[in-house]
Design a protein around this motif. Sequence first.
Motif: not given
Length: 343
Positions: A48-54
């Motif tokens: 799953q994407p990093c929070h700072n990605y998503a």
Amino acid sequence: MFFENTHCENCGTRLGYVPEINQISAFDETDDGRWRSLHPLAKDALYQPCHNYAIENICNWVVPAPEAGTDPLCRSCQLTSTIPNLAIPENRLYWYRIEAAKRRLLYTFAELGLTVKSRQEDPERGLEFQFLEGDAQGHGVMTGHNDGIITLNIAEADDAHREKTRSSLHEPYRTLLGHFRHESGHYFFDRLIADTARIAPFRTAFGDEQADYGAALDRHYQAGPPAQWEDNFVSAYATMHPWEDWAETWAHYLHIVDTLDTAVSCGLVLVPDSPHEPTLTDQTPVEETTFDNLMKRWFPLTYVLNSLNRSLGMPDGYPFTLPPAVIDKLRFVHRVVAAAAKR
């Protein structure tokens, strides 16, 4: 694809960096929102994407996804404890630039086998980043390292401010990535040199780090570098104190290995028509080669890099020369890194 990409520019496929394999992967999204890797080295693994990605659109790294619904930070973002004030519009762009440079630094560490833990994982020897801002002119925050904490003045992410500073200090080179590499040298000095058997050969190569740092700093900014400093140091700043000589040399070593790694990844070879022009045909991975081989390949690559820049009317991409004394210091760094990777 570039290291910073989040989507393929050709087909639009979602992309992300997978730290476990040190590779950019393409992904399909599953019905429950997780990402299935299409990379041969992580085939069908779920992420799953990093929070700072998503959420923040600042990162492009992913994390393993044992179950959907969590919102974690990737290994890189976990190391950042302080981010800029995002209520100021331009700070989001600065934050993106800073994090992108930091991720390149961490990629190089991984390729060299240098393990890095967060302060949460290792409170005594872990690494932490703080991105701070000063006043409207960028004053009030010093970029530096202290006991595992690397602080960066976010004004360095402003191209105009950084160029003005570079020019006023008569520096040939000043970049965000360069800052990170330099400050990481101080961090790894504490981990790999200080209080170890390597301190004696370090002092032979770089000098006695016990010399008064404050006095050295004042002397440097009042009198400048000594005459003919180019014969023994990679930069004028390296002349100030053995700690800075080490950090500048360490940073330069990372410049070399990362650039050569990129050249190998791109399959770059140089086979000129003239026998008098430098050639480059060796494609040995950087982590598998010798120091002498790195140096042999470095000159042709920088010669072409500077030639290409001059053809574009731009300054040299590599504005340095490496005298024998500096090459010996780089060799010392190479040995330290190699020993740390084996351990």
